[in-house]
Write a protein that holds these residues in place. Structure first.
Motif, mmCIF file in Angstrom:
data_model
loop_
_atom_site.group_PDB
_atom_site.id
_atom_site.type_symbol
_atom_site.label_atom_id
_atom_site.label_comp_id
_atom_site.label_asym_id
_atom_site.label_seq_id
_atom_site.Cartn_x
_atom_site.Cartn_y
_atom_site.Cartn_z
ATOM 1 N N ASP A 120 0.775 -1.319 0.272
ATOM 2 C CA ASP A 120 -0.284 -0.010 -0.312
ATOM 3 C C ASP A 120 0.942 1.461 0.450
ATOM 4 O O ASP A 120 0.338 2.205 -0.836
ATOM 5 C CB ASP A 120 -0.848 0.052 1.295
ATOM 6 N N LYS A 149 0.884 -0.723 -4.806
ATOM 7 C CA LYS A 149 0.301 -0.994 -5.709
ATOM 8 C C LYS A 149 -0.335 0.110 -6.787
ATOM 9 O O LYS A 149 -0.078 1.097 -5.244
ATOM 10 C CB LYS A 149 -0.928 -1.738 -4.910
ATOM 11 N N SER A 150 -1.787 -0.359 -7.535
ATOM 12 C CA SER A 150 -1.960 1.017 -8.335
ATOM 13 C C SER A 150 -2.591 1.823 -7.339
ATOM 14 O O SER A 150 -3.886 0.969 -6.158
ATOM 15 C CB SER A 150 -3.091 0.371 -9.075
ATOM 16 N N GLY A 151 -2.828 3.404 -7.339
ATOM 17 C CA GLY A 151 -3.215 3.650 -6.185
ATOM 18 C C GLY A 151 -2.625 4.126 -5.261
ATOM 19 O O GLY A 151 -3.131 4.794 -3.947
ATOM 20 N N LYS A 153 0.782 5.057 -2.153
ATOM 21 C CA LYS A 153 1.513 5.726 -1.568
ATOM 22 C C LYS A 153 2.611 5.951 -1.860
ATOM 23 O O LYS A 153 3.462 4.839 -1.289
ATOM 24 C CB LYS A 153 0.946 6.638 -0.228
ATOM 25 N N ASP A 258 1.562 9.346 -6.155
ATOM 26 C CA ASP A 258 0.685 8.220 -6.230
ATOM 27 C C ASP A 258 0.929 7.161 -7.237
ATOM 28 O O ASP A 258 0.988 7.804 -7.967
ATOM 29 C CB ASP A 258 -1.197 8.690 -6.554
ATOM 30 N N ARG A 259 0.881 5.795 -6.940
ATOM 31 C CA ARG A 259 0.514 4.966 -7.762
ATOM 32 C C ARG A 259 -0.121 5.209 -8.171
ATOM 33 O O ARG A 259 -1.047 5.110 -8.483
ATOM 34 C CB ARG A 259 1.228 3.628 -7.180
ATOM 35 N N ILE A 260 -0.276 5.391 -10.077
ATOM 36 C CA ILE A 260 -0.975 5.462 -11.195
ATOM 37 C C ILE A 260 -2.000 3.607 -11.586
ATOM 38 O O ILE A 260 -0.856 2.799 -11.242
ATOM 39 C CB ILE A 260 -0.596 5.885 -12.994
#
Length: 260
Positions: A120, A149-151, A153, A258-260
């Motif tokens: 996360d 993961k996508s979304g 931080k 943020d991870r796309i």
């Protein structure tokens, strides 16, 4: 810069007793608890129920800090076997109540790190300045992206690219930066840590523009810069005037993305 122990990322384990030298004199590093950790806590907030990967974790100081913020799964990664041995020993001797989340420590070079998990949150404290060239810096950014993961931080605490070498000297806060005027990307810099036996950490300058570019290419968005703040405890103990020079020219800065 004479008399200090000089290290880069690959040299920690070559220094006799580094596992004892590094934590010593930490009470003099005032910027660490009163500014770095406080700023992280304010920006990161609660980590309740979240998994976290801590890169360049050293002896686990910040990994344990993230546990205090509520992370439910923690993995710390570092290149130094000796510093990891300290982290593991602290973990073995710490309170083992059911409420304490265990920490797993792994030995990896962050520029060559495999996929460890789908976290996360990924945190990197004092990592990016160790990249000796743009290729290594890019690999570090890709490694962080590959493990989140996508979304998720990203939080990166590290050398302030806007640090002014002609500005206030930070000795009384526990650090001294050695940076040439008009520094360019990839140019050598040093951070002097004022421990009982001072350590001179060799690093490399990377501009804000270069860091942002590589993070975007690695799949991150919403990149923000968070300047250091001082905790109420630090202000109460030393007064606002004491911190003015540090806040005007901090050695570190915090990035989030943020991870796309």
């Amino acid at each position: 810069m004479s008399g200090e122990i000089i290290v880069n990322a690959n040299q920690y384990d070559a220094i006799e007793g580094i596992e004892f030298i590094y934590p010593s004199g930490a009470e003099r590093i005032l910027a660490r608890p009163f500014a770095e950790r406080y700023t992280l806590e304010k920006v990161v907030g609660s980590l309740n129920g979240q998994s976290l990967l801590d890169l360049a974790c050293g002896h686990g100081e910040y990994t344990r800090f993230f546990r205090d913020l509520g992370a439910s799964e923690l993995v710390g990664v570092d290149i130094s076997e000796k510093l990891l041995s300290v982290a593991k020993q602290i973990e073995l001797t710490s309170d083992k109540s059911d409420e304490i989340t265990p920490i797993t420590y792994l030995l990896h070079n962050a520029a060559e790190m495999p996929k460890i998990g789908n976290f996360d949150v990924v945190a990197a404290t004092h990592l990016l300045h160790y990249a000796e060239n743009i290729d290594e810096l890019n690999k570090m950014c890709l490694g962080m992206s590959n493990n989140i993961k996508s979304g998720g931080k990203l939080y990166v605490l590290g050398a302030n690219p806007e640090y002014n070498p002609r500005g206030p000297v930070l000795d009384k806060y526990g650090y001294r930066m050695h940076i040439p005027p008009h520094v360019k990307d990839g140019q050598e810099i040093f951070l002097e840590v004022k421990l009982d036996e001072p350590i001179l950490i060799q690093g490399y300058h990377w501009s804000a523009e270069t860091r942002e570019k590589l993070l975007r290419e690695a799949g991150f968005t919403n990149i923000q810069w968070h300047h250091m703040q001082v905790s109420p405890e630090g202000l109460a103990k030393y007064g606002e005037a004491f911190w003015q020079e540090y806040l005007s020219n901090p050695h570190d800065v915090l990035m989030s993305a943020d991870r796309i």
